[in-house]
Design an enzyme around this catalytic site. Sequence first.
Site, PDB file in Angstrom:
ATOM      1  N   ASP A   8       0.873  -1.166   0.000  1.00 25.69           N
ATOM      2  CA  ASP A   8       0.000   0.000   0.000  1.00 25.69           C
ATOM      3  C   ASP A   8       0.919   1.227   0.000  1.00 25.69           C
ATOM      4  OD1 ASP A   8      -2.359   1.619   0.433  1.00 25.69           O
ATOM      5  OD2 ASP A   8      -1.777   1.740   2.533  1.00 25.69           O
ATOM      6  N   ASP A  10      -0.270   5.188   1.118  1.00 29.85           N
ATOM      7  CA  ASP A  10      -0.597   6.108   2.214  1.00 29.85           C
ATOM      8  C   ASP A  10      -0.745   5.361   3.533  1.00 29.85           C
ATOM      9  OD1 ASP A  10      -1.042   8.854   0.971  1.00 29.85           O
ATOM     10  OD2 ASP A  10      -2.260   7.592  -0.328  1.00 29.85           O
ATOM     11  N   ASP A 167      -1.747  -1.088   6.151  1.00 30.30           N
ATOM     12  CA  ASP A 167      -1.887  -0.471   7.473  1.00 30.30           C
ATOM     13  C   ASP A 167      -3.340  -0.230   7.848  1.00 30.30           C
ATOM     14  OD1 ASP A 167      -2.536   2.767   7.085  1.00 30.30           O
ATOM     15  OD2 ASP A 167      -1.700   1.753   5.361  1.00 30.30           O
TER      16      ASP A 167
END
Length: 219
Positions: A8, A10, A167
């Site tokens: 990922d 961001d 995250d």
Amino acid sequence: MIKAVIFDFDGLIVDTETPAYHAFCKVYGSYGKELPLETYAKCVGTSFDAFNPYTHLAEMLQHEVDSEVIRKQVDVVYRELLQHIQPRPGVVDYLREAGELGLKVGLASSSYFNWIEPYLTKFDLHDYFDSINTADLVQKVKPDPELYLLSMQRLGVQPEEAISFEDSLNGFIAAQKAGLHTVIVPNEMTSTFPFEHYDLEIPGMESMPLKEVIRRLEK
């Protein structure tokens, strides 16, 4: 056998998510309102289609303040908070180690490329990735699995041959739906999110070498 790792962006490679939440909280507070994390979490790792914090505040204020005004106020605070941002600890080590291990490296992000590209350039990260897949290239972003399915297709790997690093809940759900091995690396903001049924969670990429992550997942 693991052949690829897909990251990922961001909140994982660069934690732009925690400053964003703080920026919204500051602007909400200036109007005497609060933005609970559990409410804001709906849009973390996906798009504002899931929850739009700009229009939400405008609605709370009964549209006495236009959402575009709120957007500009948040942008000022957010840009201040982003001035000294750096890649999360261990990120560059993982990207470098992936290359040394002969793994293919992908990026799967619900953000648009014009948001990500300046960071890739600033931190000299472009060359680590074999495939960069963003919201520009799909019909649906996370938690839909389309970004991961596209990433695997372009890398030429099957789900059981790839590891996702996420995250956020929306990102994790997308990777899980696509069938990848799932590694959770929460940041300051997402550490309290209710992740379930993941393959591995680590506090940060500096805490465990990529080779050890792979070893644990291939058991």
